[in-house]
Design a protein around this motif. Structure first.
Motif, PDB file in Angstrom:
ATOM      1  N   VAL A  27       0.843  -1.207   0.000  1.00 38.34           N
ATOM      2  CA  VAL A  27       0.000   0.000   0.000  1.00 38.34           C
ATOM      3  C   VAL A  27       0.872   1.248   0.000  1.00 38.34           C
ATOM      4  O   VAL A  27       0.627   2.199  -0.757  1.00 38.34           O
ATOM      5  N   ILE A  28       1.910   1.275   0.802  1.00 39.56           N
ATOM      6  CA  ILE A  28       2.794   2.443   0.861  1.00 39.56           C
ATOM      7  C   ILE A  28       3.511   2.647  -0.477  1.00 39.56           C
ATOM      8  O   ILE A  28       3.633   3.769  -0.958  1.00 39.56           O
ATOM      9  N   ILE A  29       3.957   1.569  -1.098  1.00 36.27           N
ATOM     10  CA  ILE A  29       4.623   1.681  -2.403  1.00 36.27           C
ATOM     11  C   ILE A  29       3.675   2.255  -3.443  1.00 36.27           C
ATOM     12  O   ILE A  29       4.023   3.168  -4.193  1.00 36.27           O
ATOM     13  N   PHE A  30       2.432   1.768  -3.493  1.00 40.32           N
ATOM     14  CA  PHE A  30       1.474   2.276  -4.477  1.00 40.32           C
ATOM     15  C   PHE A  30       1.098   3.730  -4.201  1.00 40.32           C
ATOM     16  O   PHE A  30       0.928   4.523  -5.138  1.00 40.32           O
ATOM     17  N   LEU A  31       0.945   4.111  -2.951  1.00 37.52           N
ATOM     18  CA  LEU A  31       0.663   5.512  -2.633  1.00 37.52           C
ATOM     19  C   LEU A  31       1.807   6.411  -3.064  1.00 37.52           C
ATOM     20  O   LEU A  31       1.591   7.477  -3.653  1.00 37.52           O
ATOM     21  N   TYR A  32       3.027   6.005  -2.794  1.00 37.53           N
ATOM     22  CA  TYR A  32       4.182   6.780  -3.213  1.00 37.53           C
ATOM     23  C   TYR A  32       4.215   6.949  -4.727  1.00 37.53           C
ATOM     24  O   TYR A  32       4.424   8.053  -5.239  1.00 37.53           O
ATOM     25  N   MET A  33       3.987   5.851  -5.460  1.00 45.72           N
ATOM     26  CA  MET A  33       4.007   5.920  -6.919  1.00 45.72           C
ATOM     27  C   MET A  33       2.900   6.820  -7.444  1.00 45.72           C
ATOM     28  O   MET A  33       3.109   7.598  -8.372  1.00 45.72           O
ATOM     29  N   SER A  34       1.707   6.748  -6.871  1.00 42.52           N
ATOM     30  CA  SER A  34       0.603   7.567  -7.371  1.00 42.52           C
ATOM     31  C   SER A  34       0.861   9.050  -7.138  1.00 42.52           C
ATOM     32  O   SER A  34       0.578   9.874  -8.002  1.00 42.52           O
ATOM     33  N   PHE A  35       1.411   9.410  -5.986  1.00 41.97           N
ATOM     34  CA  PHE A  35       1.708  10.823  -5.733  1.00 41.97           C
ATOM     35  C   PHE A  35       2.844  11.315  -6.631  1.00 41.97           C
ATOM     36  O   PHE A  35       2.823  12.450  -7.103  1.00 41.97           O
ATOM     37  N   ARG A  36       3.803  10.472  -6.885  1.00 46.05           N
ATOM     38  CA  ARG A  36       4.923  10.868  -7.745  1.00 46.05           C
ATOM     39  C   ARG A  36       4.455  11.098  -9.174  1.00 46.05           C
ATOM     40  O   ARG A  36       4.818  12.089  -9.803  1.00 46.05           O
ATOM     41  N   PHE A  37       3.634  10.201  -9.714  1.00 46.36           N
ATOM     42  CA  PHE A  37       3.146  10.368 -11.077  1.00 46.36           C
ATOM     43  C   PHE A  37       2.167  11.522 -11.187  1.00 46.36           C
ATOM     44  O   PHE A  37       2.069  12.174 -12.213  1.00 46.36           O
ATOM     45  N   LYS A  38       1.414  11.806 -10.148  1.00 47.83           N
ATOM     46  CA  LYS A  38       0.489  12.947 -10.174  1.00 47.83           C
ATOM     47  C   LYS A  38       1.279  14.243 -10.282  1.00 47.83           C
ATOM     48  O   LYS A  38       0.899  15.141 -11.014  1.00 47.83           O
ATOM     49  N   ARG A  39       2.383  14.355  -9.594  1.00 50.77           N
ATOM     50  CA  ARG A  39       3.214  15.553  -9.691  1.00 50.77           C
ATOM     51  C   ARG A  39       3.731  15.741 -11.108  1.00 50.77           C
ATOM     52  O   ARG A  39       3.779  16.849 -11.622  1.00 50.77           O
ATOM     53  N   ASP A  40       4.146  14.665 -11.763  1.00 55.58           N
ATOM     54  CA  ASP A  40       4.639  14.751 -13.134  1.00 55.58           C
ATOM     55  C   ASP A  40       3.535  15.165 -14.086  1.00 55.58           C
ATOM     56  O   ASP A  40       3.778  15.880 -15.048  1.00 55.58           O
ATOM     57  N   ALA A  41       2.299  14.739 -13.834  1.00 54.88           N
ATOM     58  CA  ALA A  41       1.180  15.071 -14.712  1.00 54.88           C
ATOM     59  C   ALA A  41       0.771  16.528 -14.568  1.00 54.88           C
ATOM     60  O   ALA A  41       0.197  17.107 -15.489  1.00 54.88           O
ATOM     61  N   ASP A  42       1.049  17.148 -13.419  1.00 52.96           N
ATOM     62  CA  ASP A  42       0.668  18.542 -13.209  1.00 52.96           C
ATOM     63  C   ASP A  42       1.598  19.524 -13.908  1.00 52.96           C
ATOM     64  O   ASP A  42       1.292  20.698 -14.011  1.00 52.96           O
ATOM     65  N   LYS A  43       2.744  19.072 -14.366  1.00 53.80           N
ATOM     66  CA  LYS A  43       3.680  19.965 -15.047  1.00 53.80           C
ATOM     67  C   LYS A  43       3.110  20.387 -16.388  1.00 53.80           C
ATOM     68  O   LYS A  43       2.512  19.596 -17.111  1.00 53.80           O
ATOM     69  N   ILE A  44       3.296  21.640 -16.729  1.00 54.47           N
ATOM     70  CA  ILE A  44       2.801  22.175 -18.003  1.00 54.47           C
ATOM     71  C   ILE A  44       3.889  21.981 -19.052  1.00 54.47           C
ATOM     72  O   ILE A  44       5.032  22.407 -18.863  1.00 54.47           O
ATOM     73  N   HIS A  45       3.507  21.340 -20.152  1.00 56.76           N
ATOM     74  CA  HIS A  45       4.448  21.123 -21.241  1.00 56.76           C
ATOM     75  C   HIS A  45       4.313  22.260 -22.243  1.00 56.76           C
ATOM     76  O   HIS A  45       3.211  22.615 -22.642  1.00 56.76           O
ATOM     77  N   THR A  46       5.429  22.819 -22.644  1.00 56.09           N
ATOM     78  CA  THR A  46       5.422  23.838 -23.684  1.00 56.09           C
ATOM     79  C   THR A  46       6.257  23.339 -24.852  1.00 56.09           C
ATOM     80  O   THR A  46       7.206  22.565 -24.676  1.00 56.09           O
ATOM     81  N   TYR A  47       5.895  23.787 -26.028  1.00 53.47           N
ATOM     82  CA  TYR A  47       6.567  23.351 -27.246  1.00 53.47           C
ATOM     83  C   TYR A  47       7.048  24.576 -28.016  1.00 53.47           C
ATOM     84  O   TYR A  47       6.385  25.610 -28.036  1.00 53.47           O
ATOM     85  N   ASP A  48       8.192  24.458 -28.658  1.00 58.25           N
ATOM     86  CA  ASP A  48       8.749  25.561 -29.441  1.00 58.25           C
ATOM     87  C   ASP A  48       8.335  25.494 -30.910  1.00 58.25           C
ATOM     88  O   ASP A  48       8.565  26.439 -31.657  1.00 58.25           O
ATOM     89  N   ASP A  49       7.750  24.388 -31.324  1.00 62.39           N
ATOM     90  CA  ASP A  49       7.420  24.181 -32.734  1.00 62.39           C
ATOM     91  C   ASP A  49       6.207  25.012 -33.140  1.00 62.39           C
ATOM     92  O   ASP A  49       5.329  25.312 -32.332  1.00 62.39           O
ATOM     93  N   VAL A  50       6.162  25.385 -34.430  1.00 57.06           N
ATOM     94  CA  VAL A  50       5.104  26.246 -34.958  1.00 57.06           C
ATOM     95  C   VAL A  50       4.536  25.627 -36.228  1.00 57.06           C
ATOM     96  O   VAL A  50       5.262  25.031 -37.022  1.00 57.06           O
ATOM     97  N   TYR A  51       3.221  25.765 -36.389  1.00 54.96           N
ATOM     98  CA  TYR A  51       2.554  25.380 -37.639  1.00 54.96           C
ATOM     99  C   TYR A  51       2.204  26.654 -38.400  1.00 54.96           C
ATOM    100  O   TYR A  51       1.573  27.553 -37.854  1.00 54.96           O
ATOM    101  N   PHE A  52       2.629  26.712 -39.654  1.00 50.88           N
ATOM    102  CA  PHE A  52       2.263  27.813 -40.541  1.00 50.88           C
ATOM    103  C   PHE A  52       1.201  27.259 -41.487  1.00 50.88           C
ATOM    104  O   PHE A  52       1.508  26.438 -42.349  1.00 50.88           O
TER     105      PHE A  52
END
Length: 137
Positions: A27-52
């Protein structure tokens, strides 16, 4: 009650204790993994590429809507001019959709994930795109 039955009960209790400890560890291992992956999902991804995106004058007089994924980019009746749009990439995978507002016919096109120069053309009732990779500075 003999010594043998007490030994069996003691073994049973030790086994239950080990199983309970194992369950708590899982249970502790799964809780740790879920909180860790949730933090990664909250990060905002930005891209430098452009469509013309360039919509040719083949659409003169047609009412069209242009979408990228679920975002409306253009919705109007086309005049005699070519329309050029510059859209910064905002998702991992992007789909350009051109909708004929008169017939609700949709033409979807998968776009290059690294940005590109896209020319939207029409020949009769068929809508097609010409996509070229852009040169990065």
């Amino acid at each position: 009650m003999g010594k043998n039955s007490l030994n069996t009960n003691k073994q049973f209790m030790v086994g239950n204790g080990i199983l309970a400890f194992g369950v708590f560890a899982v249970v502790i291992i799964f809780l740790y993994m879920s909180f860790r992956f949730k933090r990664d999902a909250d990060k905002i991804h930005t891209y430098d590429d452009v469509y013309f995106i360039e919509i040719s004058n083949d659409f003169i007089g047609d009412s069209i809507a242009v979408y990228m994924n679920d975002s409306l980019l253009l919705n109007r009746t086309m005049t005699d001019a070519t329309v050029k749009l510059e859209i910064k990439r905002f998702a991992e995978d992007n789909v350009l959709m051109v909708v004929d507002n008169r017939t609700d016919r949709t033409s979807p096109f998968n776009l290059n994930p690294k940005g590109s120069r896209v020319e939207v053309k029409k020949n009769g009732d068929t809508i097609y795109i010409l996509e070229q990779k852009t040169e990065r500075n």
